[in-house]
Scaffold this motif. Structure first.
Motif, short mmCIF file in Angstrom:
data_model
loop_
_atom_site.label_atom_id
_atom_site.label_comp_id
_atom_site.label_asym_id
_atom_site.label_seq_id
_atom_site.Cartn_x
_atom_site.Cartn_y
_atom_site.Cartn_z
N GLY A 253 8.98 -51.59 9.45
CA GLY A 253 9.40 -51.25 10.80
C GLY A 253 9.74 -49.79 11.01
N TYR A 254 9.42 -48.91 10.07
CA TYR A 254 9.63 -47.49 10.29
C TYR A 254 8.44 -46.94 11.06
CZ TYR A 254 13.08 -47.44 6.47
OH TYR A 254 14.16 -47.66 5.67
N PHE A 255 8.66 -45.85 11.81
CA PHE A 255 7.50 -45.17 12.37
C PHE A 255 7.74 -43.68 12.42
CE2 PHE A 255 9.96 -46.10 16.23
CZ PHE A 255 9.87 -44.89 16.91
N TYR B 55 11.06 -35.64 9.30
CA TYR B 55 10.08 -36.13 8.32
C TYR B 55 9.79 -35.00 7.34
CZ TYR B 55 6.08 -38.47 6.27
OH TYR B 55 5.23 -39.06 5.38
N VAL B 56 10.15 -35.19 6.09
CA VAL B 56 9.99 -34.13 5.08
C VAL B 56 8.61 -34.27 4.44
CG1 VAL B 56 10.92 -33.13 2.97
CG2 VAL B 56 12.46 -34.20 4.61
N ILE B 57 7.85 -33.18 4.42
CA ILE B 57 6.54 -33.21 3.78
C ILE B 57 6.74 -32.91 2.29
CG2 ILE B 57 4.21 -32.22 3.70
CD1 ILE B 57 4.60 -33.42 6.40
N VAL C 219 10.00 -39.51 -4.75
CA VAL C 219 10.33 -39.80 -6.15
C VAL C 219 11.66 -40.56 -6.15
CG1 VAL C 219 10.87 -38.83 -8.42
CG2 VAL C 219 9.23 -37.65 -6.95
N TYR C 220 11.68 -41.69 -6.85
CA TYR C 220 12.88 -42.54 -6.86
C TYR C 220 13.50 -42.50 -8.26
CZ TYR C 220 11.51 -44.39 -2.32
OH TYR C 220 11.19 -44.51 -0.99
N PHE C 221 14.72 -41.97 -8.34
CA PHE C 221 15.42 -41.87 -9.63
C PHE C 221 16.38 -43.05 -9.77
CE2 PHE C 221 14.32 -37.52 -8.47
CZ PHE C 221 13.87 -36.97 -9.67
N TYR D 139 4.32 -47.56 -3.76
CA TYR D 139 2.97 -47.66 -3.22
C TYR D 139 3.12 -48.34 -1.85
CZ TYR D 139 -2.11 -48.18 -3.78
OH TYR D 139 -3.46 -48.09 -3.67
N GLU D 140 2.98 -47.55 -0.80
CA GLU D 140 3.33 -48.04 0.53
C GLU D 140 2.11 -48.15 1.42
OE1 GLU D 140 7.77 -45.99 0.42
OE2 GLU D 140 6.17 -44.99 1.52
N THR D 141 2.04 -49.28 2.12
CA THR D 141 0.92 -49.48 3.02
C THR D 141 1.37 -49.22 4.45
OG1 THR D 141 -0.82 -51.01 3.69
CG2 THR D 141 1.31 -51.99 3.23
N LEU E 103 18.64 -42.87 -6.38
CA LEU E 103 18.54 -41.76 -5.43
C LEU E 103 17.08 -41.66 -5.03
CD1 LEU E 103 20.83 -38.97 -6.95
CD2 LEU E 103 21.40 -40.77 -5.30
N GLU E 104 16.85 -41.89 -3.75
CA GLU E 104 15.50 -41.87 -3.22
C GLU E 104 15.25 -40.48 -2.66
OE1 GLU E 104 15.91 -46.55 -1.99
OE2 GLU E 104 14.99 -45.17 -0.58
N THR E 105 14.28 -39.77 -3.21
CA THR E 105 14.13 -38.37 -2.83
C THR E 105 12.71 -38.08 -2.33
OG1 THR E 105 13.30 -37.51 -4.95
CG2 THR E 105 15.67 -37.82 -4.78
N ILE F 29 16.69 -38.99 0.63
CA ILE F 29 16.54 -39.73 1.89
C ILE F 29 17.43 -40.96 1.93
CG2 ILE F 29 14.24 -38.86 2.48
CD1 ILE F 29 13.06 -41.43 1.32
N GLU F 30 17.83 -41.44 0.78
CA GLU F 30 18.67 -42.63 0.79
C GLU F 30 19.34 -42.84 -0.57
OE1 GLU F 30 16.87 -45.74 3.21
OE2 GLU F 30 17.55 -47.19 1.72
N ILE F 31 20.55 -43.43 -0.53
CA ILE F 31 21.18 -43.92 -1.77
C ILE F 31 21.05 -45.44 -1.72
CG2 ILE F 31 23.31 -44.12 -3.10
CD1 ILE F 31 24.37 -41.67 -1.49
P1 AMP Z 1 13.42 -45.64 2.60
O1 AMP Z 1 13.53 -47.00 3.21
O2 AMP Z 1 14.42 -44.69 3.13
O3 AMP Z 1 13.37 -45.71 1.11
O4 AMP Z 1 12.00 -45.05 3.04
C1 AMP Z 1 10.78 -45.73 2.81
C2 AMP Z 1 9.65 -44.75 2.80
O5 AMP Z 1 9.56 -44.01 4.02
C3 AMP Z 1 9.78 -43.67 1.73
O6 AMP Z 1 9.31 -44.08 0.48
C4 AMP Z 1 8.92 -42.55 2.30
O7 AMP Z 1 7.54 -42.77 2.10
C5 AMP Z 1 9.18 -42.67 3.79
N1 AMP Z 1 10.28 -41.79 4.24
C6 AMP Z 1 11.55 -42.15 4.50
N2 AMP Z 1 12.29 -41.11 4.95
C7 AMP Z 1 11.47 -40.04 4.98
C8 AMP Z 1 11.64 -38.66 5.35
N3 AMP Z 1 12.79 -38.19 5.82
N4 AMP Z 1 10.57 -37.85 5.24
C9 AMP Z 1 9.38 -38.33 4.78
N5 AMP Z 1 9.16 -39.60 4.42
C10 AMP Z 1 10.18 -40.47 4.52
#
Ligand code: AMP
Ligand code: AMP
Length: 338
Positions: free
Chosen positions: A150-152, A177-179, A183-185, A205-207, A273-275, A286-288
């Motif tokens: 559900g993200y866009f 949106y970060v280009i 990488v997930y630690f 691996y995201e669809t 740590l989701e980076t 981007i998320e803990i």
């Molecule tokens: P999350 O649910 O926060 O782990 O995000 C799921 C996916 O959305 C990530 O693996 C990224 O591919 C993408 N994503 C989330 N936040 C960002 C961001 N700020 N910039 C770029 N891609 C993002």
């Protein structure tokens, strides 16, 4: 109480196989709570799953409360607990639970999570508040652990406004949106040793976002493809050592801050740590994720990083069981349960 009398229990989904294999390797009894559609899967692993407790649907899980307490169970939570049971049900259950339930609010509520990240002094993507002018590409994320569902993304204000008109989620954030590359630690913080351990690293691996590059841009024109981020699988990684140094330092700060904000216990056990790492090697968090993440499933047999610390295969699931075992030995079980 001896560990042979304790049953490690989890819901049949997400990282249940890893958790239960690890628990068995450490000498615990194990049980999985599963819906009818998953029975076939879990019955393949009777070598380490002692019991399959069937429930008609996830919402029936809380009804097992008394039974689980009677069996001396310890619940190990993972990504499905909040996703399938809801926050309140999850918190209400009185079965001993590995972790700190107070952390759940700080994880689920994106504004609270942001406060946690900012106070930890880590770099986070810019967040746009209601009414802010959108001056770059943004990603819109709903609350809760949903595996990117559900993200866009929107390139500008006009696109964002148009999409939000039909967006059904009430609670969401709008983030820069970060280009870069995701990488997930994966880490584990032990309240017994007071140390943060790097467990493993993955990418998702995201669809369909990970397949868009397979079609050249000129062939995509006119197809009206929208990037989406639903996770399908995880891929193991070995990361540049210099970047790991940064990640470990950030993980330490995230733990220390949690001990102040969510006092006294803070976050402990597995977390991620989701980076996103940019071309200038900036690491944006981007998320803990304050629990075991599914990317650790790549490492049921241990990872290159756990091999540095352990002479045996050490998954995150097994590390959790090891922590419970060590806590029992030291008579400190209360410190790791909620
Ligand atoms: P999350 O649910 O926060 O782990 O995000 C799921 C996916 O959305 C990530 O693996 C990224 O591919 C993408 N994503 C989330 N936040 C960002 C961001 N700020 N910039 C770029 N891609 C993002
Ligand atoms: P499942 O086991 O597929 O029913 O997933 C349970 C919950 O965990 C759902 O909310 C998923 O979105 C999330 N989830 C499952 N697998 C992953 C994964 N590999 N990465 C991130 N989230 C996941």
């Amino acid at each position: 109480m001896g560990i042979k009398n304790i049953t490690i229990v989890t819901l049949g989904s997400h990282s249940a196989l890893q958790i239960l294999k690890g628990a068995k390797d450490e000498g615990f009894k194990t049980a999985v709570v599963a819906t009818p559609d998953r029975l076939a899967l879990y019955s393949l692993y009777k070598n380490f799953i002692d019991e399959i407790i069937e429930i008609p649907s996830w919402k029936d899980f809380p009804k097992l409360e008394k039974d689980l307490i009677k069996r001396n169970s310890i619940i190990i939570p993972h990504g499905s607990f909040v996703a399938y049971l809801g926050m309140d049900e999850n918190k209400k259950m009185k079965v001993p639970y590995f972790g700190n339930k107070l952390v759940l609010d700080w994880e689920e509520n994106r504004k609270m999570q942001r406060e946690w990240m900012e106070k930890s002094g880590i770099k986070v993507p810019h967040r746009f508040k209601k009414g802010d002018k959108i001056d770059r590409q943004v990603i819109v994320k709903s609350y809760g652990a949903a595996g990117g569902k559900g993200y866009f993304v929107a390139r500008n204000q006009k696109e964002l406004d148009a999409r939000l008109k039909t967006f059904e989620e009430e609670r969401f954030i709008v983030q820069e949106y970060v280009i870069g590359v995701p990488v997930y630690f994966h880490f584990f913080y032990s309240p017994l040793t007071k140390k943060v351990e790097l467990m493993s690293v993955d990418k998702r691996y995201e669809t369909n976002v990970d397949s868009l590059g397979r079609i050249p841009a000129k062939n995509q024109r006119g197809l009206n493809i929208e990037p989406s981020f639903e996770v399908v699988a995880n891929i193991p990684m070995a990361v540049r050592e210099s970047l790991i140094a940064d990640a470990v330092e950030m993980a330490d700060r995230v733990i220390k801050t949690s001990q102040k904000l969510i006092s006294p216990k803070g976050l402990f056990g597995p977390f991620c740590l989701e980076t996103i790492i940019t071309s200038t090697e900036e690491v944006y968090i981007i998320e803990i994720s304050a629990r075991i993440v599914a990317g650790t499933n790549c490492f049921i047999n241990g990872s290159p990083y756990t091999y540095l610390n352990y002479d045996e295969p050490m998954s995150t699931g097994r590390r959790i069981a090891r922590e419970i075992k060590n806590a029992i030995k030291k008579n400190r079980l209360k410190e790791v349960l909620d």
